[in-house]
Design a protein around this motif. Structure first.
Motif, PDB file in Angstrom:
ATOM      1  N   THR A 186      37.644  47.372  49.618  1.00 34.34           N
ATOM      2  CA  THR A 186      38.768  46.651  49.034  1.00 34.34           C
ATOM      3  C   THR A 186      39.256  47.355  47.764  1.00 34.34           C
ATOM      4  O   THR A 186      38.449  47.712  46.903  1.00 34.34           O
ATOM      5  CB  THR A 186      38.346  45.211  48.643  1.00 34.34           C
ATOM      6  OG1 THR A 186      37.782  44.579  49.772  1.00 34.34           O
ATOM      7  CG2 THR A 186      39.537  44.406  48.138  1.00 34.34           C
ATOM      8  N   VAL A 188      41.210  47.116  44.277  1.00 33.77           N
ATOM      9  CA  VAL A 188      41.688  46.122  43.305  1.00 33.77           C
ATOM     10  C   VAL A 188      42.363  46.824  42.132  1.00 33.77           C
ATOM     11  O   VAL A 188      41.969  47.920  41.742  1.00 33.77           O
ATOM     12  CB  VAL A 188      40.551  45.207  42.758  1.00 33.77           C
ATOM     13  CG1 VAL A 188      40.016  44.309  43.851  1.00 33.77           C
ATOM     14  CG2 VAL A 188      39.422  46.020  42.155  1.00 33.77           C
ATOM     15  N   GLU A 189      43.411  46.175  41.625  1.00 30.69           N
ATOM     16  CA  GLU A 189      44.101  46.656  40.425  1.00 30.69           C
ATOM     17  C   GLU A 189      43.750  45.693  39.301  1.00 30.69           C
ATOM     18  O   GLU A 189      43.965  44.493  39.427  1.00 30.69           O
ATOM     19  CB  GLU A 189      45.623  46.609  40.624  1.00 30.69           C
ATOM     20  CG  GLU A 189      46.136  47.410  41.794  1.00 30.69           C
ATOM     21  CD  GLU A 189      46.325  48.872  41.439  1.00 30.69           C
ATOM     22  OE1 GLU A 189      46.278  49.194  40.231  1.00 30.69           O
ATOM     23  OE2 GLU A 189      46.489  49.675  42.372  1.00 30.69           O
ATOM     24  N   ILE A 190      43.218  46.235  38.217  1.00 31.42           N
ATOM     25  CA  ILE A 190      42.854  45.370  37.095  1.00 31.42           C
ATOM     26  C   ILE A 190      43.480  45.913  35.825  1.00 31.42           C
ATOM     27  O   ILE A 190      43.354  47.098  35.528  1.00 31.42           O
ATOM     28  CB  ILE A 190      41.325  45.262  36.982  1.00 31.42           C
ATOM     29  CG1 ILE A 190      40.798  44.518  38.219  1.00 31.42           C
ATOM     30  CG2 ILE A 190      40.910  44.541  35.711  1.00 31.42           C
ATOM     31  CD1 ILE A 190      39.342  44.599  38.425  1.00 31.42           C
ATOM     32  N   LEU A 200      39.827  36.356  33.505  1.00 29.30           N
ATOM     33  CA  LEU A 200      38.589  36.883  32.925  1.00 29.30           C
ATOM     34  C   LEU A 200      38.759  38.376  32.644  1.00 29.30           C
ATOM     35  O   LEU A 200      39.464  39.073  33.357  1.00 29.30           O
ATOM     36  CB  LEU A 200      37.426  36.673  33.902  1.00 29.30           C
ATOM     37  CG  LEU A 200      37.012  35.229  34.165  1.00 29.30           C
ATOM     38  CD1 LEU A 200      35.871  35.198  35.192  1.00 29.30           C
ATOM     39  CD2 LEU A 200      36.573  34.536  32.883  1.00 29.30           C
ATOM     40  N   LEU A 202      37.763  41.287  33.362  1.00 24.53           N
ATOM     41  CA  LEU A 202      36.970  42.087  34.302  1.00 24.53           C
ATOM     42  C   LEU A 202      36.904  43.541  33.866  1.00 24.53           C
ATOM     43  O   LEU A 202      35.890  44.221  34.044  1.00 24.53           O
ATOM     44  CB  LEU A 202      37.578  41.990  35.709  1.00 24.53           C
ATOM     45  CG  LEU A 202      37.660  40.590  36.312  1.00 24.53           C
ATOM     46  CD1 LEU A 202      38.219  40.647  37.724  1.00 24.53           C
ATOM     47  CD2 LEU A 202      36.293  39.916  36.319  1.00 24.53           C
ATOM     48  N   ALA A 449      23.796  39.352  37.970  1.00 21.80           N
ATOM     49  CA  ALA A 449      24.664  38.409  38.691  1.00 21.80           C
ATOM     50  C   ALA A 449      26.061  38.995  38.861  1.00 21.80           C
ATOM     51  O   ALA A 449      26.749  38.732  39.842  1.00 21.80           O
ATOM     52  CB  ALA A 449      24.737  37.074  37.938  1.00 21.80           C
ATOM     53  N   VAL A 453      28.156  39.857  42.484  1.00 19.71           N
ATOM     54  CA  VAL A 453      29.517  39.452  42.862  1.00 19.71           C
ATOM     55  C   VAL A 453      30.330  40.653  43.351  1.00 19.71           C
ATOM     56  O   VAL A 453      31.017  40.571  44.366  1.00 19.71           O
ATOM     57  CB  VAL A 453      30.229  38.779  41.659  1.00 19.71           C
ATOM     58  CG1 VAL A 453      31.702  38.549  41.950  1.00 19.71           C
ATOM     59  CG2 VAL A 453      29.525  37.470  41.311  1.00 19.71           C
ATOM     60  N   PHE A 454      30.235  41.770  42.638  1.00 19.36           N
ATOM     61  CA  PHE A 454      31.049  42.937  42.992  1.00 19.36           C
ATOM     62  C   PHE A 454      30.474  43.706  44.184  1.00 19.36           C
ATOM     63  O   PHE A 454      31.210  44.293  44.961  1.00 19.36           O
ATOM     64  CB  PHE A 454      31.151  43.897  41.794  1.00 19.36           C
ATOM     65  CG  PHE A 454      32.144  43.482  40.745  1.00 19.36           C
ATOM     66  CD1 PHE A 454      31.880  42.441  39.871  1.00 19.36           C
ATOM     67  CD2 PHE A 454      33.366  44.138  40.628  1.00 19.36           C
ATOM     68  CE1 PHE A 454      32.791  42.073  38.898  1.00 19.36           C
ATOM     69  CE2 PHE A 454      34.294  43.769  39.656  1.00 19.36           C
ATOM     70  CZ  PHE A 454      34.000  42.735  38.787  1.00 19.36           C
TER      71      PHE A 454
ATOM     72  N   GLU B 345      46.118  35.181  40.041  1.00 21.71           N
ATOM     73  CA  GLU B 345      45.703  36.573  40.196  1.00 21.71           C
ATOM     74  C   GLU B 345      45.839  37.002  41.650  1.00 21.71           C
ATOM     75  O   GLU B 345      45.770  36.162  42.551  1.00 21.71           O
ATOM     76  CB  GLU B 345      44.229  36.712  39.764  1.00 21.71           C
ATOM     77  CG  GLU B 345      44.012  36.427  38.292  1.00 21.71           C
ATOM     78  CD  GLU B 345      42.539  36.486  37.894  1.00 21.71           C
ATOM     79  OE1 GLU B 345      41.700  35.890  38.595  1.00 21.71           O
ATOM     80  OE2 GLU B 345      42.240  37.132  36.867  1.00 21.71           O
ATOM     81  N   PRO B 348      42.147  39.596  45.810  1.00 23.61           N
ATOM     82  CA  PRO B 348      40.813  40.179  45.611  1.00 23.61           C
ATOM     83  C   PRO B 348      40.287  40.011  44.183  1.00 23.61           C
ATOM     84  O   PRO B 348      39.074  39.872  43.978  1.00 23.61           O
ATOM     85  CB  PRO B 348      40.993  41.666  45.941  1.00 23.61           C
ATOM     86  CG  PRO B 348      42.440  41.913  46.088  1.00 23.61           C
ATOM     87  CD  PRO B 348      43.140  40.600  46.202  1.00 23.61           C
ATOM     88  N   VAL B 349      41.202  40.013  43.201  1.00 20.36           N
ATOM     89  CA  VAL B 349      40.775  39.825  41.810  1.00 20.36           C
ATOM     90  C   VAL B 349      40.359  38.372  41.595  1.00 20.36           C
ATOM     91  O   VAL B 349      39.329  38.077  40.970  1.00 20.36           O
ATOM     92  CB  VAL B 349      41.897  40.225  40.823  1.00 20.36           C
ATOM     93  CG1 VAL B 349      41.478  39.956  39.378  1.00 20.36           C
ATOM     94  CG2 VAL B 349      42.267  41.697  41.005  1.00 20.36           C
ATOM     95  N   LEU B 352      36.897  37.857  42.814  1.00 17.14           N
ATOM     96  CA  LEU B 352      35.856  38.327  41.888  1.00 17.14           C
ATOM     97  C   LEU B 352      35.660  37.318  40.756  1.00 17.14           C
ATOM     98  O   LEU B 352      34.533  36.979  40.390  1.00 17.14           O
ATOM     99  CB  LEU B 352      36.226  39.699  41.308  1.00 17.14           C
ATOM    100  CG  LEU B 352      36.243  40.879  42.280  1.00 17.14           C
ATOM    101  CD1 LEU B 352      36.823  42.127  41.611  1.00 17.14           C
ATOM    102  CD2 LEU B 352      34.838  41.172  42.805  1.00 17.14           C
ATOM    103  N   SER B 353      36.774  36.835  40.201  1.00 11.89           N
ATOM    104  CA  SER B 353      36.684  35.876  39.092  1.00 11.89           C
ATOM    105  C   SER B 353      35.983  34.596  39.551  1.00 11.89           C
ATOM    106  O   SER B 353      35.138  34.051  38.838  1.00 11.89           O
ATOM    107  CB  SER B 353      38.084  35.537  38.572  1.00 11.89           C
ATOM    108  OG  SER B 353      38.734  36.701  38.130  1.00 11.89           O
ATOM    109  N   GLY B 355      33.883  34.325  41.986  1.00  7.54           N
ATOM    110  CA  GLY B 355      32.478  34.673  42.198  1.00  7.54           C
ATOM    111  C   GLY B 355      31.696  34.645  40.887  1.00  7.54           C
ATOM    112  O   GLY B 355      30.575  34.146  40.828  1.00  7.54           O
ATOM    113  N   LEU B 356      32.300  35.175  39.829  1.00  6.74           N
ATOM    114  CA  LEU B 356      31.610  35.193  38.527  1.00  6.74           C
ATOM    115  C   LEU B 356      31.424  33.781  38.006  1.00  6.74           C
ATOM    116  O   LEU B 356      30.360  33.425  37.493  1.00  6.74           O
ATOM    117  CB  LEU B 356      32.403  36.037  37.521  1.00  6.74           C
ATOM    118  CG  LEU B 356      32.393  37.549  37.781  1.00  6.74           C
ATOM    119  CD1 LEU B 356      33.384  38.266  36.875  1.00  6.74           C
ATOM    120  CD2 LEU B 356      30.990  38.124  37.593  1.00  6.74           C
ATOM    121  N   MET B 371      40.537  27.869  34.644  1.00  4.15           N
ATOM    122  CA  MET B 371      40.972  29.250  34.887  1.00  4.15           C
ATOM    123  C   MET B 371      41.240  29.572  36.350  1.00  4.15           C
ATOM    124  O   MET B 371      42.010  30.459  36.642  1.00  4.15           O
ATOM    125  CB  MET B 371      39.955  30.239  34.324  1.00  4.15           C
ATOM    126  CG  MET B 371      39.973  30.281  32.814  1.00  4.15           C
ATOM    127  SD  MET B 371      39.117  31.727  32.154  1.00  4.15           S
ATOM    128  CE  MET B 371      40.445  32.925  32.029  1.00  4.15           C
TER     129      MET B 371
END
Lengths: 482, 377
Positions: A186, A188-190, A200, A202, A449, A453-454, B345, B348-349, B352-353, B355-356, B371
């Protein structure tokens, strides 16, 4: 230092895995010949070596995504690699892992001076990022000493610093966004060209995650206009305590130098013999650099000299021109090379509260006697990041082990006085087994943890950062597919 | 309201919780509260301050003003210049340093010095299971393990309750002064600010705000007096092509102007919803035109847009797609529920958020729904 046993099921499938990778990559991007995979057997921590199962050299985000998807399906560990300059073994492979090198991804994608950012592929070297913008007077601030060779991908993985971070911060303070591929492929753009994270942060946790959360393929970096000028002053003292007090006084006076570098006597002596920079023979030496217009520099250096004089320096030398400035920096920049002339050395990277400097140097001196190995100290004094260089002889049986034991004791000392195991090199494999000296089991659980997740299958660079005993259950999860 | 007196008590409260909490510091940042409040305001005090190492360690519930005061005593400061939301939101209470970090609150100097998250050296927090977690430390360079400190900054209490923060501080500038340019439209204003920020003269503020009979560009420089004078002179020369440049030489006046910009004073007392957009600066003029706000204020050279719009406006719909995000800062409950405080978001982002949040707060007891998507709450 232990690494996990290679998984025989993966070793047995080498051909099939290579075949699947060849199907999505150009022929020369999959390296399986044993003579050639040897080029990836270690990084700059050369004491440990192990050729990988395969190495792949993708040229685009899409290719990285294809590689990771396949490795995910095959249950193969992946070790991302920038330029292989890690001093912590961050890119050390295992025999059952695929090395994913980003060296072919070195393009500049976008330069935007109005918005003050550059977007590059992550394999681009640190110095060539500045190279791409310096004609317009701009630069990229983090400057690790390997900047000629090290890749932005590795800088992000290790949250690299440099000599100038007292003023400009480290990688995480200069990183605006990433394109990253997760282990399952996958993309992802962050972040991006805007300044703050939306949800968050990230980006903040990705930076410094040592290639364990994803493979960064593109990065948006903040660029700054260069200062009008910079000039150093060299100050020599006859004791480490006084030099330490001087650093503290400079900081308290409201002058914020871009760099305060510290060298102790063993380091000064080695450097003088090697580089002939004309340094005074004294117990401790500071190089303090400030920036601005000529008048601003005069003013700031004036204040610094006033403070230094109160501490009775044995030497106070201001650079009057470029050449003298270069001479002042010459010794510092050759310090590692100079120590290397004497013997093999191990470079440590702990950080301590600046106030603990004299105590820590005294203790290191005592330990040096105890272990019978010489040590020189180079130190980013403004931010407390120490680089003790322990000399040893790699050809002498037992010397490396003694050196490692000594190094571990120094790092534990850093933690004991309120500092940390690593300021800018990263944990990798080198400091992995010391992590429980700094963090509790629960502190590490919270960090792991994030990886859960990642990268739920723990396939990305799995044997790094955390002690193997702590990650055992996570790493031995069943292989995803046959 | 539950106000534990120390970290251990807070951890006990969380471990034994059977219902969600609204996690709060001083309750000044405008997050609506319907649940019972778990306040960190009892965790007060400066446990370590080393001016010579530019480091301070404080309990999360310590009033931000108390921290600023201690720093001022040593001629130092929080360089990220956190704003005070009370004037904008009409909230009362005492802003805490934990709240500043949890909401990653930064002011005009963010454009040069960095955000709150950039000055965070370490944290202690209680996670959703009631475990006390430590990350980072009190030194400036630290890459030991994952950087959970930055993850906690800007997490608005959804991953854990901060109990202690370590911060890097900086010397307070000897003085400051500013430049003002009148009569520029938004596009020229952003170009003028880009020219200032792209210079070697270390501009620590670049805003475009209502003033005079329109909007004006304001540029701030800080440092030693001679240096400030020199740099403002060079900047005035460079910016002359944009319009007439007025010098605001007096420190007090300059400081007052930037305090007002920091707290978005031009919007105080005016009706309507307030949004905050983080954008690529050069896109600010186009975006501002698209959203058709009653009033806008640009900070960070255009990288931050404050927008005042009629109540209930879906500003994200008006803005369309852009590189950045829009946060709803002030609105009634119905609007907040309908639009959400935070920008949605990409899938996929968001995954992740989510999941955290699940890992750090598996029972979903910290500010649920704040959030993530409303459905998740």
């Amino acid at each position: 230092m232990q690494m996990p046993q290679p998984d025989p099921r993966i070793l047995a499938r080498k051909e099939r895995i290579a075949e699947r990778l060849r199907a999505v990559l150009p022929a020369d991007a999959v390296i399986e010949d044993e003579a050639e995979t040897r080029a990836y057997e270690c990084d700059a921590l050369t004491a440990y070596r192990c050729p990988p199962l395969l190495a792949v050299l993708p040229a685009s985000t899409q290719e990285v995504s294809d590689i990771l998807r396949i490795c995910h399906e095959e249950g193969v560990p992946v070790v991302p690699r920038g330029s292989g300059t890690s001093l912590a073994g961050g890119a050390l492979p295992t025999a059952d892992s695929v090395i994913l090198g980003v060296a072919r991804m070195n393009e500049v994608l976008e330069v935007d001076y109005d918005n003050r950012f550059i977007r590059v592929q992550s394999g681009r070297t640190n110095l060539s990022v500045t190279g791409a913008v310096e004609e317009e007077g701009f630069f990229y601030a983090p400057d690790p000493s390997s900047q000629l060779a090290c890749a932005i991908a590795g800088n992000i993985a290790m949250n690299s610093g440099g000599a100038h971070c007292l003023k400009y911060g480290v990688t995480t303070n200069n990183l605006l966004g990433v394109t990253m591929v997760l282990m399952d492929g996958t993309v992802v753009e962050i972040g991006g060209a805007h300044m703050d994270a939306g949800g968050l942060d990230l980006l903040g946790v990705i930076c410094g995650s040592e290639g364990q959360l994803g493979v960064v393929t593109e990065a948006t970096l903040r660029i700054l206009h260069k200062p009008e000028g910079a000039r150093p002053v060299l100050i020599g003292f006859d004791s480490n305590e006084v030099a330490g007090a001087c650093v503290s006084d400079i900081i308290r006076a409201g002058v914020l130098p871009v760099a305060i570098e510290f060298m102790d006597r063993p380091c000064i002596e080695a450097t003088e013999a090697f580089a002939h920079a004309g340094y005074p023979m004294c117990e401790a030496l500071l190089i303090v650099e400030v920036e601005g217009s000529p008048e601003e520099i005069d003013f700031q250096l004036g204040r610094i000299k006033d403070i230094a004089r109160r501490h009775d320096p044995v030497e106070l030398r201001e650079a009057r021109d470029e050449e003298e400035a270069a001479r002042i920096w010459l010794g510092r920049k050759s310090a590692f090379g100079a120590m290397g002339q004497i013997n093999d050395y191990m470079c440590l990277d702990g950080t301590i509260p600046v106030s603990e400097l004299p105590y820590v140097l005294r203790r290191i001196g005592e330990m040096s006697k105890h272990y019978g190995l010489a040590v020189g100290n180079v130190f980013h004094a403004g931010d407390g990041n120490m680089h003790p260089l322990i000399l040893f002889d790699a050809n002498k049986p037992g010397d490396l082990e003694t050196c490692e034991e000594f190094g571990a004791e120094i790092l534990k000392l850093c933690v004991e006085v309120g500092g940390c195991l690593t300021g800018e090199h990263g944990v990798g494999v080198e400091k992995r087994d010391l992590m429980l000296h700094q963090y509790s089991r629960e502190d590490l659980e919270a960090q792991m943890a994030v990886k859960d997740v990642f990268d739920p299958g723990w396939l990305l660079n799995p044997a790094k950062v955390f002690p193997l005993s702590v990650t055992e259950g996570r790493r031995s999860a069943p292989v995803a597919a046959e | 309201m539950i106000i534990p007196e120390d970290e251990a008590e807070l951890a006990d409260v969380v471990a034994g919780a059977d219902a969600p909490f609204a996690v709060r510091g001083g309750s000044t940042r405008g997050v609506p509260t319907h649940d019972r409040i778990l306040s960190a305001s009892g965790l007060r005090g400066i446990s370590l301050y080393e001016p010579g190492a530019l480091t301070i360690v404080v309990g999360a519930g310590t009033p931000a003003a108390e921290v600023e005061e201690a720093l001022a005593g040593e001629n130092q400061r929080l360089a990220f210049e956190p704003m005070d939301h009370r004037g904008l939101l009409g909230s009362t209470g005492e802003p805490t340093i934990g709240g500043v970090i949890a909401a990653n609150v930064s002011g005009p100097r963010r454009v040069q010095a960095g955000a709150a998250r950039d000055f965070l050296l370490g944290v202690r927090f209680v996670d959703g299971m009631g475990r006390v977690i430590r990350n980072g430390g009190r030194v400036m360079k630290n890459v030991t393990g994952y950087d959970l400190a930055r993850l906690m900054a800007g997490s608005w209490g959804t991953l854990g309750v901060l109990t202690e923060v370590s911060l890097k501080v900086l010397p307070r500038a000897e003085t400051q002064a500013s430049l003002r340019i009148h009569g520029l439209d938004a596009a020229r204003a952003v170009r003028a600010m880009a020219a200032a920020l792209g210079s070697p003269f270390e501009v620590t503020g670049a805003a475009y705000a209502p003033g005079g009979d329109g909007h004006e560009v304001l540029i701030r420089v800080e440092g030693f007096a001679d240096s400030v004078r020199y740099r403002l002179g060079r900047l005035a020369d460079a910016l002359g092509r944009f319009g007439e440049v007025e010098l605001i030489a007096e420190e007090d006046i300059s400081a007052r102007i930037w305090r007002q910009l920091r707290d978005v004073a031009p919007f105080h007392g005016r009706p309507g919803d307030v949004w905050r957009l983080s954008v690529k600066p050069s896109e600010a003029p186009g975006l501002a035109a698209r959203i058709g706000a009653d009033e806008v204020l640009f900070d960070w050279g255009g990288g931050l847009i404050w927008a005042l719009v009629p109540p209930g406006t879906d500003l994200r719909a008006r803005a369309g797609r852009f590189d950045g995000h829009a946060t709803l800062i002030r609105a009634d409950d119905e609007t907040r529920t309908r639009l959400g405080m935070f920008h949605p978001e990409p899938a996929p982002v968001a995954e992740l958020s989510r999941g955290l949040r699940e890992r750090f707060d598996p029972r979903g007891i910290f500010n649920p729904g704040l959030m993530g998507s409303p459905a998740e709450g």
